[in-house]
Design an enzyme around this catalytic site. Structure first.
Site, mmCIF file in Angstrom:
data_model
loop_
_atom_site.group_PDB
_atom_site.id
_atom_site.type_symbol
_atom_site.label_atom_id
_atom_site.label_comp_id
_atom_site.label_asym_id
_atom_site.label_seq_id
_atom_site.Cartn_x
_atom_site.Cartn_y
_atom_site.Cartn_z
ATOM 1 N N PHE A 147 0.861 -1.180 0.000
ATOM 2 C CA PHE A 147 0.000 0.000 0.000
ATOM 3 C C PHE A 147 0.896 1.228 0.000
ATOM 4 O O PHE A 147 1.683 1.439 0.927
ATOM 5 C CB PHE A 147 -0.930 0.047 1.212
ATOM 6 N N ASP A 232 9.660 2.387 1.077
ATOM 7 C CA ASP A 232 8.509 3.239 1.377
ATOM 8 C C ASP A 232 8.339 3.269 2.893
ATOM 9 O O ASP A 232 7.822 2.340 3.491
ATOM 10 C CB ASP A 232 7.262 2.677 0.692
ATOM 11 N N LYS A 261 3.616 11.544 6.387
ATOM 12 C CA LYS A 261 2.839 11.420 7.623
ATOM 13 C C LYS A 261 3.476 12.174 8.791
ATOM 14 O O LYS A 261 3.252 13.358 8.962
ATOM 15 C CB LYS A 261 2.582 9.952 7.945
#
Length: 411
Positions: A147, A232, A261
């Site tokens: 994801f 990632d 984030k």
């Protein structure tokens, strides 16, 4: 201005959101109005323990005083200019970011998905200009159940059917291999392969930790076969797993790295693609850009977030409190729990569907004053702000125990 007839603007926030918003989320039925540290408060005044921290975006806790101060001070001074001009905030931010991660250069963006898209562009152009792959033939290997965001390119290489359904056609050039299987990666590499994109711990897949030695094996394979290793770390980076980067657990330095984030301190979207010199050198003026990426406001907050991470020893805190969380979750020994797994303060509790869905468990937790969210209906996430203490962890685990007991026995 035309007011939609027949629907009162005095309706509840949930009713207004459901009536006027797109139905692309299914939030828990709670309306939040305030946050501080590891706690959130609902519209009715009830306090909740935040065990999700906005998918790691609020790693420093809600309303961290230093971050809020940096935001307000910079907003009063200068917020956005675009990258058409230099500012006094971007350079120092990029320097701190590169020094902390051990990378040579950084390209600032806004969201995690943008950082990943930037990484894909860099990998392809590196493949053409450095490795010598024929134009239009570059391939990037990805891991199953990955994801990395919601753009059409990214969902195109997802193995989750819902993320793809109805959104094609998708960009070609991606090859999928099983996660945690280094031999499968090596077997998939061809002369047209330019990179392997991988999460050191898979978050959305259900907090999946690969076998020990996997990342080190991936690094060796990528170096030997002449392809880029891109990690990632949008969700796992900046202390979440008990190290500054999750790949630090195996002493691995990737060729490219995505962060996001937590980089925005829980206050605004800030992300970056970082890479070694040879990789970032493929970009020239006009190749890539972002109106808001690297703006002074984002740079000021991001720079302060990195200082807070180091000075408050939040990576170390995540390692210590993560061990406490895992120990206490394992001690529950409830038959509804199939597995407990994670690293640092990124932990998943897999629920036996014979008892209930993980969504139901999260609803039970909400009744107990603890907020989290399930992934794919099977795993409850426990990823609180890194400032959490042992007492709050004990409260959260006890609440989970009570929520599970209310489910009764499996049919």
């Amino acid at each position: 201005m035309t007011i939609h007839p027949g629907f009162p603007l005095s309706a509840s926030p949930i009713a207004l959101e459901e009536h006027y918003g797109a139905a692309n989320y299914a939030p828990l039925p709670v309306v939040l109005t305030r946050g501080e540290g590891v706690y959130l408060w609902g519209q009715d005044g009830r306090r909740y323990l935040d065990m999700m921290s906005a998918y790691s975006a609020v790693s420093f806790g809600h309303g961290h005083p230093r971050l809020v101060e940096a935001l307000v001070a910079q907003a009063r001074q200068l917020a956005v200019t675009s990258r058409a001009f230099h500012t006094d905030r971007l350079g120092p931010f990029l320097e701190r970011l590169c020094r902390l991660t051990g990378m040579d250069r950084a390209l600032p963006m806004n969201t995690g998905a943008e950082a990943v898209e930037t990484a894909l562009k860099a990998a392809r152009k590196w493949g053409y200009t450095v490795k010598g792959i024929a134009e239009g033939h570059a391939q990037i290997i990805v891991a199953a159940n990955n994801f990395a965001g919601r753009t059409t390119t990214i969902v195109g290489f997802s193995s989750e059917a819902q993320y793809r359904s109805g959104f094609g056609p998708f960009a070609p050039g991606f090859v999928t291999v099983p996660y945690g299987d280094a031999a499968a990666l090596e077997a998939a590499i061809t002369d047209d392969t330019c990179a392997f994109l991988v999460e050191p711990v898979q978050g959305e897949a259900g907090i999946v930790v690969p076998p020990v030695g996997y990342l080190k094996a991936v690094r060796e394979i990528c170096t030997r076969r002449g392809i880029l290793m891109i990690c990632d770390e949008v969700q796992t980076g900046l202390g979440r797993t008990g190290r500054v980067l999750a790949c630090d657990h195996e002493g691995v330095r990737p060729d490219g790295l995505t962060l996001g984030k937590a980089l925005g301190g829980g206050l605004l979207p800030v992300s970056a693609f970082l890479a070694r010199e040879e990789v970032m050198a493929v970009f020239t003026p006009g190749d890539h850009g972002s109106t808001f990426g690297g703006n002074p406001l984002a740079a000021a907050v991001g720079d302060t977030a990195l200082q807070v991470l180091v000075e408050e020893k939040l990576s170390e805190r995540a390692a210590e409190q993560g061990a406490v969380l895992l120990e206490r979750l394992h001690a529950l020994r409830h038959p509804a729990i199939r597995d407990v797994r994670g690293k640092g303060l990124l932990v998943g509790v897999e629920i036996d569907p014979g008892f209930a869905s993980a969504r139901t468990v999260c609803e039970g937790l909400m009744q107990e004053g603890v907020l989290s969210k399930d992934t794919h209906g099977t795993v409850v996430r426990f990823a609180p702000p890194l400032v959490i203490g042992a007492r709050e962890i004990g409260d959260a685990v006890a609440a989970l125990g009570r929520a599970l007991e209310r489910l009764g026995k499996a049919p």
